[in-house]
Design a protein around this motif. Sequence first.
Motif, mmCIF file in Angstrom:
data_model
loop_
_atom_site.group_PDB
_atom_site.id
_atom_site.type_symbol
_atom_site.label_atom_id
_atom_site.label_comp_id
_atom_site.label_asym_id
_atom_site.label_seq_id
_atom_site.Cartn_x
_atom_site.Cartn_y
_atom_site.Cartn_z
ATOM 1 N N GLU A 99 -15.903 -16.295 0.593
ATOM 2 C CA GLU A 99 -15.807 -15.791 1.964
ATOM 3 C C GLU A 99 -15.116 -14.436 2.076
ATOM 4 N N ALA A 100 -14.414 -14.024 1.038
ATOM 5 C CA ALA A 100 -13.701 -12.742 1.104
ATOM 6 C C ALA A 100 -14.700 -11.599 1.280
ATOM 7 N N VAL A 126 -20.584 -0.555 2.776
ATOM 8 C CA VAL A 126 -21.370 -1.732 3.162
ATOM 9 C C VAL A 126 -20.557 -2.989 2.874
ATOM 10 N N ARG A 127 -20.367 -3.821 3.906
ATOM 11 C CA ARG A 127 -19.621 -5.065 3.743
ATOM 12 C C ARG A 127 -20.540 -6.182 3.274
ATOM 13 N N SER A 128 -20.036 -6.999 2.354
ATOM 14 C CA SER A 128 -20.822 -8.136 1.886
ATOM 15 C C SER A 128 -19.878 -9.221 1.382
ATOM 16 N N GLN A 129 -20.430 -10.387 1.109
ATOM 17 C CA GLN A 129 -19.709 -11.504 0.506
ATOM 18 C C GLN A 129 -20.497 -11.970 -0.707
ATOM 19 N N ASN A 130 -19.806 -12.493 -1.703
ATOM 20 C CA ASN A 130 -20.488 -12.886 -2.932
ATOM 21 C C ASN A 130 -20.907 -14.351 -2.903
ATOM 22 N N ARG A 168 -15.820 -10.150 10.054
ATOM 23 C CA ARG A 168 -15.498 -11.519 9.659
ATOM 24 C C ARG A 168 -16.540 -12.122 8.735
ATOM 25 N N GLY A 169 -17.773 -11.675 8.826
ATOM 26 C CA GLY A 169 -18.812 -12.185 7.969
ATOM 27 C C GLY A 169 -19.081 -13.655 8.219
ATOM 28 N N ILE A 170 -19.403 -14.400 7.141
ATOM 29 C CA ILE A 170 -19.723 -15.820 7.220
ATOM 30 C C ILE A 170 -18.477 -16.633 6.888
#
Length: 241
Positions: free
Chosen positions: A177-178, A185-189, A235-237
Amino acid sequence: MHLRKVLTLSAAVLAASVMTLGSGIAQATTPHGPVAGVEVNGSKAAGSVPVDGSYKSGTATFAGVTVGCLSGGMSGVVNRGPNAAGPHFVFDELDLTCDSPLGEDAVMSLKDTAACNINTIMAGTVHDTVAVDTGALGGDPSRVPGVATVPSKCVEVSALSGCRFQVDGTIAIEFDEAIKTTSGVRSQNIHLNGNNLRTRNPNFFCFGLISNGGVITLNNIIMNLRVTAGTDAVRGINIYN
């Protein structure tokens, strides 16, 4: 007499302070528990939100050989809102290109049919905030574990030599979630691991190197996953309890 009273009063004050401090800590602890649903960019409204992923790193092992992977991607939706049972992610596209024991690149591809969606169910102890969760296989406190199911006859591996075979089974998933930021570009792994994929129906051109029912192991294949709808990705997912 007076000294005894002072000592008794001091002890009572200290005890009360400790109790108050302990109570404050308990109240400040973020609620946690089993997965109840998915929040996307601060919203828990029910709905499917598109996601897209690109290959970052990792290796695969099959036919007794560990090979590096070169490129890949995955896309689908995250099912936002209250959703304890899942699936929490549904992927309708998965491609992965790796080296192979055949001495040439092999491409793993998911068929483009509704029956071939890869359903992913997350589990574990999670919090209502991003980046504080189970800390699953990788020991990272922001990771949430899960399992993705690859349906039979839905994933095919092909090589230039003409070797073809299918893959089915399950993949151990860890969703981190970090938030990561690369070139703005924002992403999560999302991490793909495990040895529960099986090879099926290899053809003549695989020259016996690939066996029917053989094991394919994914060794921490990492995809950068991002929400492709909306602009607020701070905040993303967040998989919440």
